[in-house]
Design an enzyme around this catalytic site. Structure first.
Site, PDB file in Angstrom:
ATOM      1  N   MET A  85      -3.775 -15.093 -46.643  1.00 37.31           N
ATOM      2  CA  MET A  85      -3.695 -13.927 -45.755  1.00 37.31           C
ATOM      3  C   MET A  85      -3.111 -12.758 -46.535  1.00 37.31           C
ATOM      4  O   MET A  85      -2.026 -12.865 -47.109  1.00 37.31           O
ATOM      5  CB  MET A  85      -2.786 -14.222 -44.541  1.00 37.31           C
ATOM      6  CG  MET A  85      -3.376 -15.081 -43.447  1.00 37.31           C
ATOM      7  SD  MET A  85      -4.925 -14.522 -42.678  1.00 37.31           S
ATOM      8  CE  MET A  85      -4.641 -12.803 -42.334  1.00 37.31           C
ATOM      9  N   HIS A 122     -17.169 -14.775 -40.315  1.00 40.53           N
ATOM     10  CA  HIS A 122     -15.758 -15.157 -40.204  1.00 40.53           C
ATOM     11  C   HIS A 122     -15.328 -14.918 -38.761  1.00 40.53           C
ATOM     12  O   HIS A 122     -15.481 -13.815 -38.230  1.00 40.53           O
ATOM     13  CB  HIS A 122     -14.919 -14.324 -41.171  1.00 40.53           C
ATOM     14  CG  HIS A 122     -13.469 -14.686 -41.169  1.00 40.53           C
ATOM     15  ND1 HIS A 122     -12.968 -15.744 -41.900  1.00 40.53           N
ATOM     16  CD2 HIS A 122     -12.408 -14.147 -40.512  1.00 40.53           C
ATOM     17  CE1 HIS A 122     -11.661 -15.839 -41.707  1.00 40.53           C
ATOM     18  NE2 HIS A 122     -11.296 -14.876 -40.863  1.00 40.53           N
ATOM     19  N   MET A 175      -7.390 -16.626 -31.952  1.00 36.54           N
ATOM     20  CA  MET A 175      -5.944 -16.379 -31.822  1.00 36.54           C
ATOM     21  C   MET A 175      -5.477 -16.787 -30.435  1.00 36.54           C
ATOM     22  O   MET A 175      -6.157 -16.487 -29.440  1.00 36.54           O
ATOM     23  CB  MET A 175      -5.668 -14.885 -31.995  1.00 36.54           C
ATOM     24  CG  MET A 175      -6.176 -14.317 -33.293  1.00 36.54           C
ATOM     25  SD  MET A 175      -5.871 -12.551 -33.340  1.00 36.54           S
ATOM     26  CE  MET A 175      -6.644 -12.127 -34.892  1.00 36.54           C
TER      27      MET A 175
HETATM   28  C1  DX5 Z   1      -6.428 -10.965 -39.159  1.00 37.97           C
HETATM   29  C2  DX5 Z   1      -7.729 -11.703 -39.211  1.00 37.97           C
HETATM   30  C3  DX5 Z   1      -8.753 -11.063 -40.059  1.00 37.97           C
HETATM   31  C4  DX5 Z   1      -9.129  -9.680 -39.609  1.00 37.97           C
HETATM   32  C5  DX5 Z   1      -9.429  -8.901 -40.863  1.00 37.97           C
HETATM   33  O1  DX5 Z   1      -5.464 -11.745 -38.556  1.00 37.97           O
HETATM   34  O2  DX5 Z   1      -7.546 -13.027 -39.693  1.00 37.97           O
HETATM   35  O3  DX5 Z   1      -9.915 -11.870 -40.218  1.00 37.97           O
HETATM   36  O4  DX5 Z   1     -10.259  -9.647 -38.765  1.00 37.97           O
HETATM   37  O5  DX5 Z   1      -9.668  -7.594 -40.524  1.00 37.97           O
HETATM   38  P1  DX5 Z   1      -9.578  -6.407 -41.580  1.00 37.97           P
HETATM   39  O6  DX5 Z   1     -10.590  -6.698 -42.649  1.00 37.97           O
HETATM   40  O7  DX5 Z   1      -9.906  -5.197 -40.769  1.00 37.97           O
HETATM   41  O8  DX5 Z   1      -8.172  -6.391 -42.112  1.00 37.97           O
HETATM   42 ZN    ZN Z   2      -9.366 -14.230 -40.297  1.00 34.32          ZN
END
Ligand code: DX5
Ligand code: ZN
Length: 226
Positions: free
Chosen positions: A140, A36, A40
């Protein structure tokens, strides 16, 4: 309850960027299913992760599909480049797309699977008109932008709502959960109907990341319900 075997997708955002190759190799050798990768732009979310050069390096060494999560405005401008660099799945945010159906189609025409992500503040009903067309929906479970945040509990309800909305209209829809996922909530997420668990902190901050991935893989809603 889903009988499909779930997937685990470690989130590279939580990797050690000074030793990125080692972390990629670890994921390659683990039971993980996908990488994944969070992109950003500092506009859609209040953080900047990394761009094409880093993604190209990841793609070069990754031996598993790349699940690219675009937290950027106007993603249409870049999807061709993400496909060319090796993305297998491209997920855009519903909140970032003016013509969501068109964006989903463009991704699929490039030969990638298409995902649509929704923020914690966006209701599942927002996806009603695209649920038949998308391959994946990413719910999310934290406000996007950072790893290591606390899981938002309303996610369970959103997964169930989405599964119900997709029933009979898109039974192969993959539901992915991203943010604050760990061995503590994984079982409940799978029971609610999730197919893909994204985990950043829970994998890369673990003493033994390979083991943490294996633990997320071995959780099974079916075993307990017997
Ligand atoms: C957050 C990201 C996630 C993040 C998740 O905006 O989209 O993919 O890396 O990280 P954890 O599992 O640490 O919450
Ligand atoms: Zn993500």
């Amino acid at each position: 309850m889903s009988k499909r075997k779930h997937l685990v997708a470690p989130s590279v955002l939580s990797a050690d960027f000074a030793h990125l190759y080692d972390d990629i190799a670890m994921v390659n050798q683990s039971e993980a299913d996908w990488f994944h990768v969070d992109i950003m732009d500092g506009v859609f979310v209040p953080n900047i992760s990394f761009g094409f050069p880093v993604l190209a390096s990841i793609a070069h060494y990754a031996k598993k599909p790349l699940d690219v999560h675009l937290m950027i405005v106007e993603p249409d401008r870049y999807i061709e480049q993400f496909q060319a660099i090796g993305a297998d799945n491209i997920t855009v945010h519903a909140e970032a797309c003016t013509h969501l159906n068109r964006t989903v189609q463009s991704i699929q025409e490039l030969g990638c699977t298409a995902g649509v992500a929704i923020n914690p503040g966006t209701p599942v009903s927002h996806l009603y008109e695209v649920v038949e067309d998308v391959d994946l929906v990413l719910i999310m479970s934290v406000n996007p932008g950072f790893g290591g945040q606390n899981f938002i509990e309303s996610t369970y309800r959103k997964i169930m709502e989405l599964r119900e909305m997709a029933a009979g209209r898109n039974d192969s829809l993959l539901i992915e959960v991203d943010g604050g996922v760990s061995s503590h909530n994984a079982l409940a997420l799978l029971k609610a109907g999730a197919d893909i668990l994204v985990a950043g902190n829970a994998v890369f901050s673990a003493k033994n990341p390979t083991q943490a991935i294996a633990e997320l893989k071995k959780i099974s809603p079916d075993l307990i319900s017997v």
